[in-house]
Design a protein around this motif. Structure first.
Motif, mmCIF file in Angstrom:
data_model
loop_
_atom_site.group_PDB
_atom_site.id
_atom_site.type_symbol
_atom_site.label_atom_id
_atom_site.label_comp_id
_atom_site.label_asym_id
_atom_site.label_seq_id
_atom_site.Cartn_x
_atom_site.Cartn_y
_atom_site.Cartn_z
ATOM 1 N N ILE A 91 0.870 -1.179 0.000
ATOM 2 C CA ILE A 91 0.000 0.000 0.000
ATOM 3 C C ILE A 91 0.903 1.224 0.000
ATOM 4 O O ILE A 91 1.722 1.396 0.897
ATOM 5 C CB ILE A 91 -0.915 0.016 1.236
ATOM 6 C CG1 ILE A 91 -1.744 -1.263 1.282
ATOM 7 C CG2 ILE A 91 -1.801 1.255 1.242
ATOM 8 C CD1 ILE A 91 -2.342 -1.581 2.608
ATOM 9 N N SER A 92 0.766 2.055 -1.031
ATOM 10 C CA SER A 92 1.635 3.224 -1.179
ATOM 11 C C SER A 92 0.820 4.498 -1.319
ATOM 12 O O SER A 92 -0.323 4.463 -1.781
ATOM 13 C CB SER A 92 2.508 3.082 -2.427
ATOM 14 O OG SER A 92 3.351 1.979 -2.330
ATOM 15 N N ASP A 93 1.441 5.595 -0.940
ATOM 16 C CA ASP A 93 0.841 6.893 -1.194
ATOM 17 C C ASP A 93 1.919 7.849 -1.696
ATOM 18 O O ASP A 93 3.098 7.528 -1.686
ATOM 19 C CB ASP A 93 0.128 7.451 0.041
ATOM 20 C CG ASP A 93 1.062 7.845 1.171
ATOM 21 O OD1 ASP A 93 2.238 8.181 0.914
ATOM 22 O OD2 ASP A 93 0.630 7.834 2.330
ATOM 23 N N THR A 94 1.481 8.973 -2.159
ATOM 24 C CA THR A 94 2.403 10.011 -2.629
ATOM 25 C C THR A 94 2.286 11.241 -1.742
ATOM 26 O O THR A 94 2.447 12.364 -2.191
ATOM 27 C CB THR A 94 2.123 10.382 -4.096
ATOM 28 O OG1 THR A 94 0.762 10.789 -4.213
ATOM 29 C CG2 THR A 94 2.393 9.210 -5.025
ATOM 30 N N GLY A 95 2.022 10.995 -0.463
ATOM 31 C CA GLY A 95 1.857 12.072 0.507
ATOM 32 C C GLY A 95 3.191 12.664 0.929
ATOM 33 O O GLY A 95 4.211 12.483 0.263
ATOM 34 N N PRO A 96 3.199 13.344 2.071
ATOM 35 C CA PRO A 96 4.398 14.056 2.522
ATOM 36 C C PRO A 96 5.521 13.141 3.009
ATOM 37 O O PRO A 96 6.642 13.592 3.208
ATOM 38 C CB PRO A 96 3.886 14.925 3.663
ATOM 39 C CG PRO A 96 2.686 14.201 4.177
ATOM 40 C CD PRO A 96 2.071 13.550 2.966
ATOM 41 N N GLY A 97 5.253 11.855 3.202
ATOM 42 C CA GLY A 97 6.263 10.946 3.716
ATOM 43 C C GLY A 97 6.420 11.088 5.224
ATOM 44 O O GLY A 97 5.785 11.924 5.863
ATOM 45 N N ILE A 98 7.265 10.237 5.785
ATOM 46 C CA ILE A 98 7.483 10.210 7.232
ATOM 47 C C ILE A 98 8.981 10.377 7.481
ATOM 48 O O ILE A 98 9.793 9.623 6.945
ATOM 49 C CB ILE A 98 6.993 8.879 7.843
ATOM 50 C CG1 ILE A 98 5.525 8.624 7.495
ATOM 51 C CG2 ILE A 98 7.198 8.883 9.355
ATOM 52 C CD1 ILE A 98 5.039 7.226 7.840
ATOM 53 N N ALA A 99 9.315 11.342 8.305
ATOM 54 C CA ALA A 99 10.726 11.603 8.629
ATOM 55 C C ALA A 99 11.339 10.406 9.356
ATOM 56 O O ALA A 99 10.658 9.734 10.139
ATOM 57 C CB ALA A 99 10.838 12.851 9.494
ATOM 58 N N PRO A 100 12.627 10.120 9.116
ATOM 59 C CA PRO A 100 13.276 8.963 9.745
ATOM 60 C C PRO A 100 13.164 8.941 11.266
ATOM 61 O O PRO A 100 12.992 7.875 11.862
ATOM 62 C CB PRO A 100 14.740 9.097 9.315
ATOM 63 C CG PRO A 100 14.711 9.901 8.071
ATOM 64 C CD PRO A 100 13.532 10.841 8.222
ATOM 65 N N GLU A 101 13.256 10.087 11.923
ATOM 66 C CA GLU A 101 13.170 10.112 13.389
ATOM 67 C C GLU A 101 11.776 9.750 13.894
ATOM 68 O O GLU A 101 11.607 9.328 15.034
ATOM 69 C CB GLU A 101 13.627 11.461 13.958
ATOM 70 C CG GLU A 101 12.805 12.646 13.534
ATOM 71 C CD GLU A 101 13.262 13.308 12.228
ATOM 72 O OE1 GLU A 101 12.763 14.405 11.952
ATOM 73 O OE2 GLU A 101 14.090 12.741 11.497
ATOM 74 N N ILE A 102 10.769 9.915 13.064
ATOM 75 C CA ILE A 102 9.395 9.521 13.408
ATOM 76 C C ILE A 102 9.144 8.081 12.988
ATOM 77 O O ILE A 102 8.524 7.303 13.719
ATOM 78 C CB ILE A 102 8.380 10.478 12.757
ATOM 79 C CG1 ILE A 102 8.522 11.877 13.360
ATOM 80 C CG2 ILE A 102 6.950 9.968 12.908
ATOM 81 C CD1 ILE A 102 7.698 12.945 12.673
ATOM 82 N N LEU A 103 9.634 7.706 11.824
ATOM 83 C CA LEU A 103 9.396 6.378 11.256
ATOM 84 C C LEU A 103 9.793 5.260 12.216
ATOM 85 O O LEU A 103 9.098 4.251 12.325
ATOM 86 C CB LEU A 103 10.171 6.243 9.942
ATOM 87 C CG LEU A 103 9.845 5.036 9.080
ATOM 88 C CD1 LEU A 103 8.390 5.062 8.642
ATOM 89 C CD2 LEU A 103 10.756 4.994 7.873
ATOM 90 N N LYS A 104 10.875 5.453 12.958
ATOM 91 C CA LYS A 104 11.350 4.395 13.856
ATOM 92 C C LYS A 104 10.389 4.126 15.016
ATOM 93 O O LYS A 104 10.500 3.111 15.688
ATOM 94 C CB LYS A 104 12.743 4.723 14.386
ATOM 95 C CG LYS A 104 12.799 5.958 15.249
ATOM 96 C CD LYS A 104 14.218 6.262 15.677
ATOM 97 C CE LYS A 104 14.247 7.519 16.519
ATOM 98 N NZ LYS A 104 15.594 7.879 16.899
ATOM 99 N N ASN A 105 9.415 5.025 15.249
ATOM 100 C CA ASN A 105 8.490 4.881 16.385
ATOM 101 C C ASN A 105 7.047 4.576 15.998
ATOM 102 O O ASN A 105 6.209 4.422 16.886
ATOM 103 C CB ASN A 105 8.492 6.173 17.211
ATOM 104 C CG ASN A 105 9.836 6.455 17.823
ATOM 105 O OD1 ASN A 105 10.438 5.598 18.438
ATOM 106 N ND2 ASN A 105 10.325 7.671 17.643
ATOM 107 N N ILE A 106 6.726 4.492 14.729
ATOM 108 C CA ILE A 106 5.307 4.459 14.329
ATOM 109 C C ILE A 106 4.537 3.244 14.818
ATOM 110 O O ILE A 106 3.315 3.303 14.905
ATOM 111 C CB ILE A 106 5.129 4.632 12.810
ATOM 112 C CG1 ILE A 106 5.761 3.476 12.049
ATOM 113 C CG2 ILE A 106 5.660 5.981 12.355
ATOM 114 C CD1 ILE A 106 5.408 3.462 10.571
ATOM 115 N N PHE A 107 5.211 2.151 15.137
ATOM 116 C CA PHE A 107 4.508 0.962 15.614
ATOM 117 C C PHE A 107 4.441 0.894 17.138
ATOM 118 O O PHE A 107 3.895 -0.057 17.699
ATOM 119 C CB PHE A 107 5.152 -0.307 15.054
ATOM 120 C CG PHE A 107 5.036 -0.425 13.557
ATOM 121 C CD1 PHE A 107 3.792 -0.577 12.947
ATOM 122 C CD2 PHE A 107 6.158 -0.380 12.753
ATOM 123 C CE1 PHE A 107 3.674 -0.680 11.575
ATOM 124 C CE2 PHE A 107 6.058 -0.487 11.374
ATOM 125 C CZ PHE A 107 4.808 -0.634 10.783
#
Length: 84
Positions: A4-20
């Motif tokens: 599942i993909s989107d073309t939105g703003p994306g997620i910064a690496p410092e946030i990505l590591k915590n999303i789960f």
């Protein structure tokens, strides 16, 4: 496998590591939206069913979630009655 993909703003690496992580949210208290449980619960359910969630994101480009589940055939030794 489902991607599942989107073309939105994306997620910064410092946030990505915590999303789960349970209760992790980027929404401020004033917005009163979300509890930070959606991805955490989804991650746990997918793992319980023997699956995997992977995510890749690039700021300004978009995000892709890949969900993979094992394939079971009827009568397979790996099949368990408690997968419901």
């Amino acid at each position: 496998m489902v991607a599942i993909s989107d073309t939105g703003p994306g997620i910064a690496p410092e946030i990505l590591k915590n999303i789960f992580e349970p209760f992790f949210t980027t929404k401020g208290n004033e917005e009163k939206k979300g509890t930070g449980l959606g991805l955490s619960i989804t991650y746990g359910l997918v793992q319980k069913m023997g699956g995997r969630i992977e995510v890749s994101s690039e700021v300004g480009v978009g995000t892709t979630f890949i969900i993979t589940f094992p394939v079971y055939s009827e009568g397979s030794e790996d099949e368990s009655d408690d997968r419901a």
